[in-house]
Design a protein around this motif. Structure first.
Motif, PDB file in Angstrom:
ATOM      1  N   GLN A 117      -8.251  12.079   6.569  1.00 44.86           N
ATOM      2  CA  GLN A 117      -9.237  11.270   7.277  1.00 44.86           C
ATOM      3  C   GLN A 117      -9.874  10.252   6.333  1.00 44.86           C
ATOM      4  N   ALA A 118     -10.203  10.677   5.113  1.00 43.48           N
ATOM      5  CA  ALA A 118     -10.797   9.757   4.144  1.00 43.48           C
ATOM      6  C   ALA A 118      -9.830   8.628   3.805  1.00 43.48           C
TER       7      ALA A 118
ATOM      8  N   GLU B 234     -11.662   5.814   5.871  1.00 42.10           N
ATOM      9  CA  GLU B 234     -12.821   5.484   5.037  1.00 42.10           C
ATOM     10  C   GLU B 234     -12.466   4.569   3.866  1.00 42.10           C
ATOM     11  N   SER B 235     -11.296   3.960   3.903  1.00 44.39           N
ATOM     12  CA  SER B 235     -10.853   3.085   2.816  1.00 44.39           C
ATOM     13  C   SER B 235     -11.186   1.633   3.153  1.00 44.39           C
TER      14      SER B 235
END
Length: 198
Positions: free
Chosen positions: A72-73, A77-78
């Motif tokens: 997920q990151a 989240e990038s």
């Protein structure tokens, strides 16, 4: 024993036992093999797990919740563009396997899926829930790619995420059988084409 020490011991049993179960299979692994791998007395196993099935369920959560969080990151989240996030994630995994002299892949969830999904409803349901969470993360990133005009606006992102996930699992299986990263490289080439708007 403190709660932290108890959790550490449980985590050790889960990690070591899952390694054994991945290689030997659910039916080929007994409680004795699990506790031997963890270096604990057999009786200690039942302080933490009601049964071997309970161990497998807890091991799935122990192994895959952190992996889902990392996935997920990487995908959501990038600062990279959605398409670059997806391609970069898979390229990094392929580079990891390419660095190995003889590519190896041992998958706990895959091993349990083949052997136990039909025989144990709780294990089958847990495996499916983990796979669905992974698909939804990828689908969310694909939705962002549509919004950024990196994909066609009418793309069925959930179906595409399912397809990509299944193709990746198939490529990993082919890599394992052929001991070559070529199937993974083919996967990435086709994924790049798939994630290009018409």
């Amino acid at each position: 024993m403190s709660n932290q020490a108890r959790n550490d011991k449980r985590d050790l049993i889960l990690a070591k036992g899952a390694q054994v179960m991945t290689r030997r299979g659910y039916h080929g692994t007994g409680v004795l093999e699990i506790v031997q791998a963890a270096g604990i007395p057999k009786g200690s196993f039942y302080h933490y797990f009601a049964s071997k099935e309970d161990f497998a369920l807890q091991a799935l959560e122990h192994l895959y919740l952190p992996r889902l969080e990392r996935y997920q990151a990487a995908l959501l989240e990038s600062p990279l563009s959605p398409r670059a996030r997806i391609l970069g994630y898979y390229a990094d995994l392929i580079a990891h396997f390419a660095r190995q002299e003889c590519p190896e892949y041992h998958c706990f969830i895959g091993s349990l899926s083949f052997e136990m999904a039909e025989l144990s409803q709780p294990i089958g349901q847990q495996v499916e829930a983990i796979l669905l969470r992974s698909v939804r993360v990828l689908a969310d990133c694909l939705e962002q790619a549509c919004a950024a005009t990196e994909l066609d606006a009418d793309t069925d992102c959930l179906a595409l995420a399912e397809f990509i996930g299944n193709a990746w699992e198939g490529a990993l299986l082919r890599m394992k059988v052929g001991r070559s990263v070529t199937p993974l490289k083919i996967f990435l080439t086709q994924l790049e084409r798939l994630l290009t708007p018409r």
